[in-house]
Design a protein around this motif. Structure first.
Motif, PDB file in Angstrom:
ATOM      1  N   HIS A  14       0.844  -1.200   0.000  1.00 35.79           N
ATOM      2  CA  HIS A  14       0.000   0.000   0.000  1.00 35.79           C
ATOM      3  C   HIS A  14       0.881   1.253   0.000  1.00 35.79           C
ATOM      4  O   HIS A  14       2.123   1.148   0.029  1.00 35.79           O
ATOM      5  CB  HIS A  14      -0.996  -0.017   1.172  1.00 35.79           C
ATOM      6  CG  HIS A  14      -0.370  -0.168   2.524  1.00 35.79           C
ATOM      7  ND1 HIS A  14       0.484   0.767   3.061  1.00 35.79           N
ATOM      8  CD2 HIS A  14      -0.458  -1.159   3.450  1.00 35.79           C
ATOM      9  CE1 HIS A  14       0.879   0.378   4.256  1.00 35.79           C
ATOM     10  NE2 HIS A  14       0.332  -0.808   4.519  1.00 35.79           N
ATOM     11  N   GLU A  62       6.635  -3.712 -10.320  1.00 36.49           N
ATOM     12  CA  GLU A  62       6.011  -2.643 -11.121  1.00 36.49           C
ATOM     13  C   GLU A  62       5.996  -1.324 -10.354  1.00 36.49           C
ATOM     14  O   GLU A  62       6.315  -0.268 -10.890  1.00 36.49           O
ATOM     15  CB  GLU A  62       4.549  -3.008 -11.413  1.00 36.49           C
ATOM     16  CG  GLU A  62       4.294  -3.572 -12.779  1.00 36.49           C
ATOM     17  CD  GLU A  62       2.800  -3.738 -13.016  1.00 36.49           C
ATOM     18  OE1 GLU A  62       2.092  -2.730 -13.191  1.00 36.49           O
ATOM     19  OE2 GLU A  62       2.335  -4.903 -13.022  1.00 36.49           O
ATOM     20  N   VAL A  63       5.622  -1.432  -9.067  1.00 37.36           N
ATOM     21  CA  VAL A  63       5.478  -0.230  -8.238  1.00 37.36           C
ATOM     22  C   VAL A  63       6.823   0.489  -8.064  1.00 37.36           C
ATOM     23  O   VAL A  63       6.878   1.708  -7.972  1.00 37.36           O
ATOM     24  CB  VAL A  63       4.879  -0.617  -6.856  1.00 37.36           C
ATOM     25  CG1 VAL A  63       4.963   0.534  -5.869  1.00 37.36           C
ATOM     26  CG2 VAL A  63       3.452  -1.098  -7.003  1.00 37.36           C
ATOM     27  N   ASP A 145     -13.890   0.879  -1.298  1.00 43.81           N
ATOM     28  CA  ASP A 145     -12.979   1.455  -2.299  1.00 43.81           C
ATOM     29  C   ASP A 145     -11.664   1.852  -1.628  1.00 43.81           C
ATOM     30  O   ASP A 145     -11.636   2.761  -0.797  1.00 43.81           O
ATOM     31  CB  ASP A 145     -13.659   2.686  -2.922  1.00 43.81           C
ATOM     32  CG  ASP A 145     -12.766   3.365  -3.942  1.00 43.81           C
ATOM     33  OD1 ASP A 145     -11.703   2.802  -4.295  1.00 43.81           O
ATOM     34  OD2 ASP A 145     -13.130   4.469  -4.384  1.00 43.81           O
ATOM     35  N   SER A 147      -8.945   2.696  -3.528  1.00 39.36           N
ATOM     36  CA  SER A 147      -8.111   3.157  -4.647  1.00 39.36           C
ATOM     37  C   SER A 147      -7.177   4.311  -4.276  1.00 39.36           C
ATOM     38  O   SER A 147      -6.160   4.505  -4.931  1.00 39.36           O
ATOM     39  CB  SER A 147      -8.968   3.519  -5.855  1.00 39.36           C
ATOM     40  OG  SER A 147      -9.894   4.491  -5.478  1.00 39.36           O
ATOM     41  N   THR A 148      -7.496   5.075  -3.231  1.00 36.87           N
ATOM     42  CA  THR A 148      -6.592   6.169  -2.842  1.00 36.87           C
ATOM     43  C   THR A 148      -5.501   5.680  -1.886  1.00 36.87           C
ATOM     44  O   THR A 148      -4.665   6.455  -1.442  1.00 36.87           O
ATOM     45  CB  THR A 148      -7.364   7.300  -2.127  1.00 36.87           C
ATOM     46  OG1 THR A 148      -8.001   6.728  -0.966  1.00 36.87           O
ATOM     47  CG2 THR A 148      -8.404   7.932  -3.032  1.00 36.87           C
ATOM     48  N   PRO A 151      -1.106   1.576  -4.616  1.00 38.21           N
ATOM     49  CA  PRO A 151      -0.570   2.031  -5.899  1.00 38.21           C
ATOM     50  C   PRO A 151      -1.359   1.461  -7.077  1.00 38.21           C
ATOM     51  O   PRO A 151      -2.084   0.469  -6.924  1.00 38.21           O
ATOM     52  CB  PRO A 151       0.872   1.513  -5.885  1.00 38.21           C
ATOM     53  CG  PRO A 151       0.907   0.438  -4.867  1.00 38.21           C
ATOM     54  CD  PRO A 151      -0.192   0.687  -3.893  1.00 38.21           C
ATOM     55  N   GLU A 152      -1.154   2.091  -8.229  1.00 34.74           N
ATOM     56  CA  GLU A 152      -1.957   1.740  -9.418  1.00 34.74           C
ATOM     57  C   GLU A 152      -1.919   0.247  -9.791  1.00 34.74           C
ATOM     58  O   GLU A 152      -2.962  -0.328 -10.104  1.00 34.74           O
ATOM     59  CB  GLU A 152      -1.500   2.644 -10.581  1.00 34.74           C
ATOM     60  CG  GLU A 152      -2.407   2.641 -11.789  1.00 34.74           C
ATOM     61  CD  GLU A 152      -2.167   1.445 -12.708  1.00 34.74           C
ATOM     62  OE1 GLU A 152      -3.102   1.041 -13.409  1.00 34.74           O
ATOM     63  OE2 GLU A 152      -1.032   0.916 -12.701  1.00 34.74           O
ATOM     64  N   PRO A 153      -0.748  -0.411  -9.735  1.00 37.69           N
ATOM     65  CA  PRO A 153      -0.752  -1.841 -10.101  1.00 37.69           C
ATOM     66  C   PRO A 153      -1.653  -2.696  -9.196  1.00 37.69           C
ATOM     67  O   PRO A 153      -2.201  -3.712  -9.646  1.00 37.69           O
ATOM     68  CB  PRO A 153       0.723  -2.241  -9.967  1.00 37.69           C
ATOM     69  CG  PRO A 153       1.480  -0.975 -10.196  1.00 37.69           C
ATOM     70  CD  PRO A 153       0.631   0.088  -9.550  1.00 37.69           C
ATOM     71  N   GLN A 155      -4.443  -1.374  -7.607  1.00 30.99           N
ATOM     72  CA  GLN A 155      -5.800  -0.942  -8.016  1.00 30.99           C
ATOM     73  C   GLN A 155      -6.270  -1.704  -9.239  1.00 30.99           C
ATOM     74  O   GLN A 155      -7.387  -2.199  -9.296  1.00 30.99           O
ATOM     75  CB  GLN A 155      -5.783   0.522  -8.442  1.00 30.99           C
ATOM     76  CG  GLN A 155      -5.786   1.531  -7.337  1.00 30.99           C
ATOM     77  CD  GLN A 155      -5.677   2.938  -7.952  1.00 30.99           C
ATOM     78  OE1 GLN A 155      -6.351   3.259  -8.938  1.00 30.99           O
ATOM     79  NE2 GLN A 155      -4.826   3.758  -7.389  1.00 30.99           N
ATOM     80  N   ARG A 156      -5.366  -1.786 -10.247  1.00 32.64           N
ATOM     81  CA  ARG A 156      -5.726  -2.414 -11.524  1.00 32.64           C
ATOM     82  C   ARG A 156      -6.103  -3.882 -11.320  1.00 32.64           C
ATOM     83  O   ARG A 156      -7.103  -4.363 -11.837  1.00 32.64           O
ATOM     84  CB  ARG A 156      -4.539  -2.287 -12.486  1.00 32.64           C
ATOM     85  CG  ARG A 156      -4.811  -2.745 -13.874  1.00 32.64           C
ATOM     86  CD  ARG A 156      -3.698  -2.407 -14.870  1.00 32.64           C
ATOM     87  NE  ARG A 156      -2.509  -1.816 -14.347  1.00 32.64           N
ATOM     88  CZ  ARG A 156      -1.344  -2.470 -14.191  1.00 32.64           C
ATOM     89  NH1 ARG A 156      -1.244  -3.737 -14.509  1.00 32.64           N
ATOM     90  NH2 ARG A 156      -0.277  -1.838 -13.737  1.00 32.64           N
ATOM     91  N   LYS A 159      -9.417  -4.202  -9.482  1.00 30.90           N
ATOM     92  CA  LYS A 159     -10.527  -3.881 -10.386  1.00 30.90           C
ATOM     93  C   LYS A 159     -10.806  -5.058 -11.303  1.00 30.90           C
ATOM     94  O   LYS A 159     -11.942  -5.471 -11.481  1.00 30.90           O
ATOM     95  CB  LYS A 159     -10.175  -2.642 -11.207  1.00 30.90           C
ATOM     96  CG  LYS A 159     -11.353  -1.714 -11.440  1.00 30.90           C
ATOM     97  CD  LYS A 159     -10.962  -0.519 -12.291  1.00 30.90           C
ATOM     98  CE  LYS A 159     -10.583   0.682 -11.408  1.00 30.90           C
ATOM     99  NZ  LYS A 159     -10.069   1.807 -12.217  1.00 30.90           N
TER     100      LYS A 159
END
Ligand code: PNS
Length: 163
Positions: A14, A62-63, A145, A147-148, A151-153, A155-156, A159
Motif C-alpha cells: 500500500h 512494477e510499483v 474502495d 483506490s486512494t 498504488p496503481e498496479p 488498483q488495476r 478492479k
C-alpha cells in the motif's frame, strides 16, 4: 555500499509501504524488498489473502520501477537468513504507531540476537499511518474502495478481479 533489506507480507503493498521504500531509496545505496508469507496472517491458501507471492513480487516490481536501486524478491524462512544471503547491512521496518514499535522492537532484538544485524525504523507520515494491508484486504473483500490507498498496479488487479 549500504544495503538494506525491507521484508514484509505486502498483501497488498500500500502507499505507506511505498513511502518507506521511496524514503529508503534516498537513505541507502541499495534496497532489497522481500515478500514472504506471514503464517500469522491470511494467505490465498489459508483464506483471507489477496495475492500469492509471485503476484506480490510482480506488483512490487512494477510499483518500484522508477527506483533504480530497488530489487524485489520473495523468501520463506528466517529474515536473518535472507539478510545474510543478500549481504544486507540492515533490516528496515516502517513504524506507524507506538503499538507497532512494541512488536517491531521485539523482532529487531530477536533478529539482532540471531545475526548481529540491526534493524532501522522509518516512521510513516501521519497521513499514511492508518494504512495496513490487513484493513485494505478487509475493506476490499467487503466491497469498499481502497483506490486512494494502494498504488496503481494493485488498483488495476483489484478492479480486474472484481469485473
Ligand atoms: O508485513 P508483515 O506481515 O508485518 O511482516 C512481518 C515479517 C514478514 C517481516 C515477519 O513475519 C518476518 O520477519 N517473517 C520471517 C520469519 C522470521 O524471520 N521470523 C522471526 C522474526 S523475529
Amino acid at each position: 555500499m549500504r544495503r538494506v533489506l525491507y521484508p514484509g507480507s505486502f498483501d497488498p503493498i500500500h502507499l505507506g509501504h511505498v513511502e518507506i521504500i521511496e524514503t529508503a531509496s534516498h537513505l541507502f545505496d541499495d534496497i532489497v524488498v522481500a515478500a514472504t508469507v506471514n503464517p500469522q496472517k491470511g494467505t490465498p491458501k489459508t483464506g483471507g489473502g489477496l495475492f500469492d507471492l509471485d503476484e506480490r513480487v510482480e506488483i512490487i516490481t512494477e510499483v518500484c520501477a522508477h527506483l533504480d536501486n530497488v530489487t524485489v524478491t520473495q523468501f520463506s524462512g528466517l529474515v536473518v537468513d535472507l539478510a545474510r544471503q543478500v549481504n544486507a547491512d540492515f533490516i528496515l521496518k516502517g513504524l506507524r504507531a507506538v503499538s507497532d514499535y512494541e512488536t517491531e522492537l521485539q523482532m529487531a532484538q530477536m533478529n539482532h540476537a540471531l545475526s548481529g544485524i540491526h534493524t532501522v525504523f522509518i516512521p510513516s507520515a501521519s497521513t499514511r499511518s492508518f494504512l495496513a494491508s490487513k484493513l485494505i484486504r478487509e475493506v476490499t473483500q467487503l466491497g469498499g474502495d481502497v483506490s486512494t490507498m494502494v498504488p496503481e498496479p494493485v488498483q488495476r488487479r483489484l478492479k480486474s478481479s472484481l469485473s
